[in-house]
Design a protein around this motif. Sequence first.
Motif, PDB file in Angstrom:
ATOM      1  N   PRO A   1       7.110  -1.851   9.383  1.00  0.00           N
ATOM      2  CA  PRO A   1       6.787  -0.884  10.440  1.00  0.00           C
ATOM      3  C   PRO A   1       5.466  -0.154  10.205  1.00  0.00           C
ATOM      4  O   PRO A   1       4.856   0.335  11.142  1.00  0.00           O
ATOM      5  N   ARG A   2       5.024  -0.067   8.958  1.00  0.00           N
ATOM      6  CA  ARG A   2       3.781   0.647   8.654  1.00  0.00           C
ATOM      7  C   ARG A   2       2.637  -0.306   8.349  1.00  0.00           C
ATOM      8  O   ARG A   2       1.568   0.136   7.927  1.00  0.00           O
ATOM      9  N   ALA A   3       2.873  -1.616   8.513  1.00  0.00           N
ATOM     10  CA  ALA A   3       1.841  -2.607   8.185  1.00  0.00           C
ATOM     11  C   ALA A   3       1.271  -2.326   6.797  1.00  0.00           C
ATOM     12  O   ALA A   3       0.062  -2.295   6.587  1.00  0.00           O
TER      13      ALA A   3
ATOM     14  N   GLU B   1       6.739   4.024   3.421  1.00  0.00           N
ATOM     15  CA  GLU B   1       7.631   5.184   3.324  1.00  0.00           C
ATOM     16  C   GLU B   1       9.094   4.757   3.309  1.00  0.00           C
ATOM     17  O   GLU B   1       9.979   5.498   3.717  1.00  0.00           O
ATOM     18  N   GLY B   2       9.326   3.560   2.826  1.00  0.00           N
ATOM     19  CA  GLY B   2      10.696   3.149   2.533  1.00  0.00           C
ATOM     20  C   GLY B   2      11.533   2.729   3.717  1.00  0.00           C
ATOM     21  O   GLY B   2      12.749   2.902   3.714  1.00  0.00           O
ATOM     22  N   HIS B   3      10.900   2.146   4.754  1.00  0.00           N
ATOM     23  CA  HIS B   3      11.693   1.645   5.887  1.00  0.00           C
ATOM     24  C   HIS B   3      12.571   0.467   5.473  1.00  0.00           C
ATOM     25  O   HIS B   3      13.556   0.167   6.135  1.00  0.00           O
TER      26      HIS B   3
ATOM     27  N   ASP C   1      12.037   6.640  -5.003  1.00  0.00           N
ATOM     28  CA  ASP C   1      10.905   7.404  -4.470  1.00  0.00           C
ATOM     29  C   ASP C   1      10.542   6.969  -3.047  1.00  0.00           C
ATOM     30  O   ASP C   1       9.471   7.331  -2.541  1.00  0.00           O
ATOM     31  N   ASP C   2      11.415   6.157  -2.397  1.00  0.00           N
ATOM     32  CA  ASP C   2      11.173   5.675  -1.040  1.00  0.00           C
ATOM     33  C   ASP C   2       9.898   4.835  -0.936  1.00  0.00           C
ATOM     34  O   ASP C   2       9.218   4.831   0.091  1.00  0.00           O
TER      35      ASP C   2
ATOM     36  N   ASP D   1       0.860  -1.191   0.000  1.00  0.00           N
ATOM     37  CA  ASP D   1       0.000   0.000   0.000  1.00  0.00           C
ATOM     38  C   ASP D   1       0.900   1.246   0.000  1.00  0.00           C
ATOM     39  O   ASP D   1       1.527   1.580   1.001  1.00  0.00           O
TER      40      ASP D   1
ATOM     41  N   SER E   1       0.162   4.292  -0.015  1.00  0.00           N
ATOM     42  CA  SER E   1      -0.247   5.422   0.831  1.00  0.00           C
ATOM     43  C   SER E   1       0.340   5.265   2.237  1.00  0.00           C
ATOM     44  O   SER E   1       0.355   6.207   3.028  1.00  0.00           O
ATOM     45  N   LEU E   2       0.824   4.039   2.553  1.00  0.00           N
ATOM     46  CA  LEU E   2       1.453   3.808   3.861  1.00  0.00           C
ATOM     47  C   LEU E   2       2.967   3.685   3.766  1.00  0.00           C
ATOM     48  O   LEU E   2       3.704   4.201   4.605  1.00  0.00           O
TER      49      LEU E   2
END
Lengths: 440, 63
Positions: free
Chosen positions: B55-57, B11-13, B29-30, B6, B8-9
Amino acid sequence: MNAANELLTLQNLDITDTELYVRHGYPWAAWDLLRRQAPVFWYQRPRHEPFWAITKHEDIGYISRNPNLFSNTQILRLSDVETVRIGQRGRVRNANRYGGSPEDPPDFIFMDPPEHRQHRGAVSRHFTPRAMRRLEDHFADLADNYVSHFASVVVDEMTAKGELGVVDVVHELSAKLPVAAICEMAGVPEEDWEQIFRWTETLVGAGDAEFRRPGENQEQALRRSSGEWRRYNEDLVAQRMKDGFGADLLSTLMQSEIDGQKLTPREISSYLTLLVAAGNETTRNSTTGGIKVLLENPDQLERLIAKPELMPSAVEEILRWTSVVIQFQRTATEDLELRGQTIRKGESLVMWYPSANRDEDVFQDPYTFDIGRDPNDHFAFGGFGEHFCLGAHLARWEMRAIFHALLPVLPKLQLASEPELVAGSLHVGGIKRMLVRAAG
Amino acid sequence: MKAIVDHSLCEGHAKCMDNVPEVFEVREDDRSYTLLDEIPEELRAKVERAVQVCPRAAISLQG
């Protein structure tokens, strides 16, 4: 409340009295009991609105993955009723002064998706592993400078004093890198870092007289420091307008557009404050707690010195062990069931992260400090999901750099006092002082 | 089995890429992208682990 020889029960346990935290540290035994006997527990005590105490790793994970069921927009951190009232009066005052409504989110942690994703997304690229790698060399130099000053000046002076020589590692070491790193990223000039540090101390520690001015109460201290900081941020924004944008967070905030709208001056200021305070008040305490646990476990310290490649997992274990953020709160958006308990729409749930980090169903021997622990799915940065700590990589990077530089120094030190906790905070387990002396 | 990220969640962890570089790639683009449309059975356990530790599920599985 609970004498040492009195049996701990669900009826008499206490996880909300901040004076107990200061006197005895975290209430590990109470959390253990809750996990075993009542992991979803309706907690009713004087001085707090009742809430569901959530203490299992699995349940905190579930709540964190489901922001549609568990909202951030109502109330975000458990506090006593008086502190909650101070917060409400502050919101009303800000709305009167700056426009908007007291119901407006003070910053983007108080948002749910989809708004939360848009606002957080405005700054998230500054905190990714890729962004951290770009800053790596520069920050490694900063860490080396702080540690080498600590090792060559502070520790030497202390050692020269013999038995009497003690040093407070919080101010001489742990506090320095977090404030420097986040302020530099944010675009705050170096001459102001000291002032920024004092504001963040007061915002988190206003319940402790040490972080207030003489004669101030908690509310006055909060009002003064947030007001001063807001005015400072406004000046910084004006200055940036004049000087032109750079690569810093402030410039990003000022240029961001959400649905075609620029952020308001109030949003820019509150997001900057959020990021700087969060970057400051957490890593400092994990660093201090990490120094303590390594000094108390010389076998683990020796192991790390012999195998420095264990540093990443050692840092994860320090994060799990210290669990600096104590809790965040959510509000149920509908009636639902959790472990057989019926939770009604509008009721509060409080996620106790340190408890999740000692959950015996997830961590083998949870009360053993093991720098090689693998896997280590701790919730020191919150549960995985919508609101996972944006600065996790920054914190990890800072701690690796500091402990890497500190390794040769630690064997020369021993603890000279127990950590002294910041009074009155149920959100961050702040350590205001921890003395060390030269190892005998 | 398919893995879906997803964006929208995400962020490239990059925890997914650390765990299963055969399946996930974090780009400039992370954001994490899946390299395989269909996850082979022998990678199932590793991909499930990536889902668990994101980390962002942000990763879900289909099929």
